[in-house]
Design a protein around this motif. Sequence first.
Motif, PDB file in Angstrom:
ATOM      1  N   THR A  38       0.819  -1.211   0.000  1.00 38.91           N
ATOM      2  CA  THR A  38       0.000   0.000   0.000  1.00 38.91           C
ATOM      3  C   THR A  38       0.852   1.260   0.000  1.00 38.91           C
ATOM      4  N   LEU A  43      -0.824   1.861  -4.429  1.00 37.70           N
ATOM      5  CA  LEU A  43      -2.185   2.420  -4.427  1.00 37.70           C
ATOM      6  C   LEU A  43      -2.545   2.960  -5.806  1.00 37.70           C
ATOM      7  N   MET A  90      -9.742  -1.821   0.340  1.00 34.35           N
ATOM      8  CA  MET A  90      -8.453  -1.158   0.565  1.00 34.35           C
ATOM      9  C   MET A  90      -8.652   0.347   0.741  1.00 34.35           C
ATOM     10  N   VAL A  94      -7.634   2.667   3.931  1.00 32.82           N
ATOM     11  CA  VAL A  94      -6.809   3.879   3.854  1.00 32.82           C
ATOM     12  C   VAL A  94      -7.563   5.068   4.440  1.00 32.82           C
TER      13      VAL A  94
END
Length: 108
Positions: A38, A43, A90, A94
């Motif tokens: 990540t 990303l 995801m 975040v």
Amino acid sequence: MALITHVSPTAGFRINEKRNSDIASGFYWAAKDATFDTDAKSLSLVTGRVAKIQAQNLLSVSAPDFYWRASDNTDHLFTAPEFLEFAVAMDNWVESKYIESWVAKAAL
């Protein structure tokens, strides 16, 4: 007697650094029992793949299954809908890291 309080001028910076470190530590997705990278580049690659899947859908092009590599360099097979679920999870993760940092900074 007045209570003297002090907030370090670098406290917000340290909170941001922790948030960034937490985000870069990887995202564990239970559906694949794997942790995925990540960092900023990873990303961006996830975002790009989401855009590709969505473009294929709009163009009525079938999105084939594909492999996505986890942090431990193992490949995991994804269908397009499954990858979209992964990307949403995801992104939610975040976002939760950002919200945690905002709450911490508001408490300073």
